[in-house]
Design an enzyme around this catalytic site. Structure first.
Site, PDB file in Angstrom:
ATOM      1  N   GLU A  40      -0.238 -30.883  -8.930  1.00 53.51           N
ATOM      2  CA  GLU A  40      -0.709 -30.897  -7.541  1.00 53.51           C
ATOM      3  C   GLU A  40       0.484 -30.741  -6.606  1.00 53.51           C
ATOM      4  O   GLU A  40       1.585 -31.233  -6.896  1.00 53.51           O
ATOM      5  CB  GLU A  40      -1.432 -32.221  -7.237  1.00 53.51           C
ATOM      6  CG  GLU A  40      -2.777 -32.316  -7.922  1.00 53.51           C
ATOM      7  CD  GLU A  40      -3.383 -33.709  -7.804  1.00 53.51           C
ATOM      8  OE1 GLU A  40      -2.824 -34.557  -7.087  1.00 53.51           O
ATOM      9  OE2 GLU A  40      -4.420 -33.940  -8.460  1.00 53.51           O
ATOM     10  N   HIS A 136      -4.433  -7.061   7.509  1.00 53.32           N
ATOM     11  CA  HIS A 136      -5.089  -5.966   6.787  1.00 53.32           C
ATOM     12  C   HIS A 136      -6.198  -5.336   7.639  1.00 53.32           C
ATOM     13  O   HIS A 136      -6.412  -4.129   7.600  1.00 53.32           O
ATOM     14  CB  HIS A 136      -5.653  -6.513   5.476  1.00 53.32           C
ATOM     15  CG  HIS A 136      -6.257  -5.467   4.615  1.00 53.32           C
ATOM     16  ND1 HIS A 136      -5.564  -4.347   4.208  1.00 53.32           N
ATOM     17  CD2 HIS A 136      -7.497  -5.361   4.086  1.00 53.32           C
ATOM     18  CE1 HIS A 136      -6.358  -3.604   3.469  1.00 53.32           C
ATOM     19  NE2 HIS A 136      -7.531  -4.189   3.383  1.00 53.32           N
ATOM     20  N   LYS A 200      -9.664   8.339   0.352  1.00 51.18           N
ATOM     21  CA  LYS A 200      -9.660   7.827  -1.027  1.00 51.18           C
ATOM     22  C   LYS A 200     -10.972   7.129  -1.347  1.00 51.18           C
ATOM     23  O   LYS A 200     -11.676   6.667  -0.452  1.00 51.18           O
ATOM     24  CB  LYS A 200      -8.466   6.890  -1.233  1.00 51.18           C
ATOM     25  CG  LYS A 200      -8.656   5.446  -0.856  1.00 51.18           C
ATOM     26  CD  LYS A 200      -7.436   4.599  -1.187  1.00 51.18           C
ATOM     27  CE  LYS A 200      -7.633   3.188  -0.628  1.00 51.18           C
ATOM     28  NZ  LYS A 200      -6.443   2.382  -0.601  1.00 51.18           N
ATOM     29  N   ARG A 202     -12.595   4.097  -3.904  1.00 52.63           N
ATOM     30  CA  ARG A 202     -12.250   2.996  -4.822  1.00 52.63           C
ATOM     31  C   ARG A 202     -13.437   2.772  -5.756  1.00 52.63           C
ATOM     32  O   ARG A 202     -14.381   2.069  -5.398  1.00 52.63           O
ATOM     33  CB  ARG A 202     -11.977   1.718  -4.027  1.00 52.63           C
ATOM     34  CG  ARG A 202     -10.531   1.553  -3.589  1.00 52.63           C
ATOM     35  CD  ARG A 202     -10.164   0.085  -3.430  1.00 52.63           C
ATOM     36  NE  ARG A 202      -8.875  -0.087  -2.763  1.00 52.63           N
ATOM     37  CZ  ARG A 202      -7.706   0.008  -3.378  1.00 52.63           C
ATOM     38  NH1 ARG A 202      -7.650   0.302  -4.663  1.00 52.63           N
ATOM     39  NH2 ARG A 202      -6.588  -0.183  -2.712  1.00 52.63           N
ATOM     40  N   THR A 234      -2.518   3.417  -4.704  1.00 55.45           N
ATOM     41  CA  THR A 234      -2.898   4.206  -3.522  1.00 55.45           C
ATOM     42  C   THR A 234      -1.781   5.196  -3.176  1.00 55.45           C
ATOM     43  O   THR A 234      -2.024   6.394  -2.962  1.00 55.45           O
ATOM     44  CB  THR A 234      -3.150   3.258  -2.323  1.00 55.45           C
ATOM     45  OG1 THR A 234      -4.241   2.404  -2.651  1.00 55.45           O
ATOM     46  CG2 THR A 234      -3.460   4.035  -1.040  1.00 55.45           C
TER      47      THR A 234
HETATM   48  C1  R5P Z   1      -6.096  -0.590   1.678  1.00 59.10           C
HETATM   49  O1  R5P Z   1      -6.933  -0.690   2.549  1.00 59.10           O
HETATM   50  C2  R5P Z   1      -4.675  -0.947   1.941  1.00 59.10           C
HETATM   51  O2  R5P Z   1      -4.307  -0.452   3.189  1.00 59.10           O
HETATM   52  C3  R5P Z   1      -3.734  -0.450   0.878  1.00 59.10           C
HETATM   53  O3  R5P Z   1      -3.790   0.964   0.826  1.00 59.10           O
HETATM   54  C4  R5P Z   1      -4.080  -0.971  -0.476  1.00 59.10           C
HETATM   55  O4  R5P Z   1      -4.401  -2.325  -0.429  1.00 59.10           O
HETATM   56  C5  R5P Z   1      -2.940  -0.766  -1.440  1.00 59.10           C
HETATM   57  O5  R5P Z   1      -3.310  -1.256  -2.686  1.00 59.10           O
HETATM   58  P1  R5P Z   1      -2.733  -0.615  -4.017  1.00 59.10           P
HETATM   59  O6  R5P Z   1      -1.234  -0.563  -3.867  1.00 59.10           O
HETATM   60  O7  R5P Z   1      -3.183  -1.574  -5.088  1.00 59.10           O
HETATM   61  O8  R5P Z   1      -3.340   0.734  -4.190  1.00 59.10           O
END
Ligand code: R5P
Length: 335
Positions: A40, A136, A200, A202, A234
């Site tokens: 903890e 984000h 992109k 997902r 990404t």
């Molecule tokens: C997505 O909305 C964010 O802006 C990034 O593009 C994303 O989180 C990057 O994640 P990763 O490096 O795992 O592709």
């Protein structure tokens, strides 16, 4: 009453907290942040904070000492609780990287909204204000009923790109997804570059595919701008697609270098020339990885803390042409 702020740090990014304190010409407050034998989290504030303005600096990420993301959350909460019970006058949670932000809406049934849970627990515990950077999704500010200052790494990143000469009409700024278009537009404007967008898909969490590119990248060097690098997928996929379309070189800038799993190796072997991030998260050991550059955003946080302490404007830090409060648009739901 002393008007200088008291800064405390958890263990997730103490190096950044120390740098911020140094720039404000103060020492970090004395606090014990450790664990009981049963794992903890154990916190003890070791100096008087009665009536003081205090800032708890803690990124929600893994720490260099091996502590995990959830430890970072608990440390922040227990420090805030201890400070509140010790009669600090106002407690600001400084969260350079606001973790748990990816689940900021329900994209399908029976999902949590983790970013809102974080906001709830910070507020209930006693935070009266939050200072963070490049959320984000900007609307996460609305999950709080207390003031949120969403700072930007953009000026620091753009200054670097300008120094490197990556700032004219032979360069194209690229958003790696639809959610990042507004951010990329601001960079393109600051750097006098054109804009392109990668769309992109997902298919599942942490996996992505490039669906389409809009804009002209042929014969130009490209700078992909993102808020965070997690698995690196990404950026890797976007760089491949842009190069196939005729871009001469690919650079990337991102505020938060999470570098989860194999990200460093993925990016090292990618078609990207240079990967530039800030120190909102502690950098992994990158000896022998010359492609990676880390820029410090300590001064931006120090300036914001100083302005908050003296009731001056924080948005003035970023100039008149953009709002620091709407830079991040939400990523569309996975399709
Ligand atoms: C997505 O909305 C964010 O802006 C990034 O593009 C994303 O989180 C990057 O994640 P990763 O490096 O795992 O592709």
């Amino acid at each position: 009453m002393s008007s200088s702020p008291l800064l405390f740090s958890g263990s997730s990014n103490r190096a950044l907290a120390e740098e911020i304190a140094k720039r404000l010409k103060v020492n970090l407050g004395k606090a014990l942040v450790s664990k009981f034998k049963n794992e903890e989290t154990r916190v003890e504030i070791q100096e008087n904070v009665r009536g003081r303005e205090v800032f708890v600096i803690q990124s929600i990420c893994k720490a260099p000492n091996g502590n995990g993301v959830n430890d970072a959350v608990m440390e922040a909460l227990l420090m805030i609780d201890a400070l509140r019970r010790a009669s600090a006058s106002r407690i600001t949670a400084v969260i350079p990287y606001y973790g748990y932000a990816k689940q900021d809406k329900k994209t399908k049934g029976r999902e949590p909204i983790s970013a809102k849970v974080m906001a709830n627990i910070l507020k209930v515990t006693g935070a009266k204000r939050v200072v963070t950077m490049d959320l984000h999704a900007a609307q996460i500010q609305g999950f709080f009923d207390i003031p949120v200052d969403n700072l930007m790494a953009m000026p620091t990143l753009c200054n670097y790109l300008k120094k490197e000469g990556l700032c004219d009409d032979r360069i194209v700024v690229v958003s790696p997804d639809a959610g990042g278009v507004h951010r990329a537009e601001i960079f393109a404007k600051r750097l006098n570059c054109s804009l392109a967008i990668v769309f992109k898909r997902r298919p599942e969490p942490d996996v992505n595919e490039v669906a389409e590119i809009v804009g002209d990248v042929e014969g130009r060097a490209a700078i992909i701008v993102d808020d965070m690098i997690s698995t690196g997928g990404t950026l890797d996929k976007a760089a491949q697609a842009i190069r196939r379309r005729g871009a001469t070189q690919v650079y990337t800038v991102a505020t938060h270098g999470i570098f989860a799993g194999e990200a460093i190796d993925v990016l090292e072997s990618s078609e990207i020339e240079r990967i530039i991030v800030t120190n909102t998260l502690p950098f992994p050991n990158l000896e022998g990885h010359p492609k990676f550059i880390q820029l410090s955003i300590a001064q931006t946080f120090a300036d914001a803390i100083s302005r908050i302490t003296t009731n001056r404007s924080v948005s003035e830090l970023f100039g008149d042409d953009i709002s620091p409060f709407d830079i991040a648009a939400p990523e569309p739901a996975a399709v």
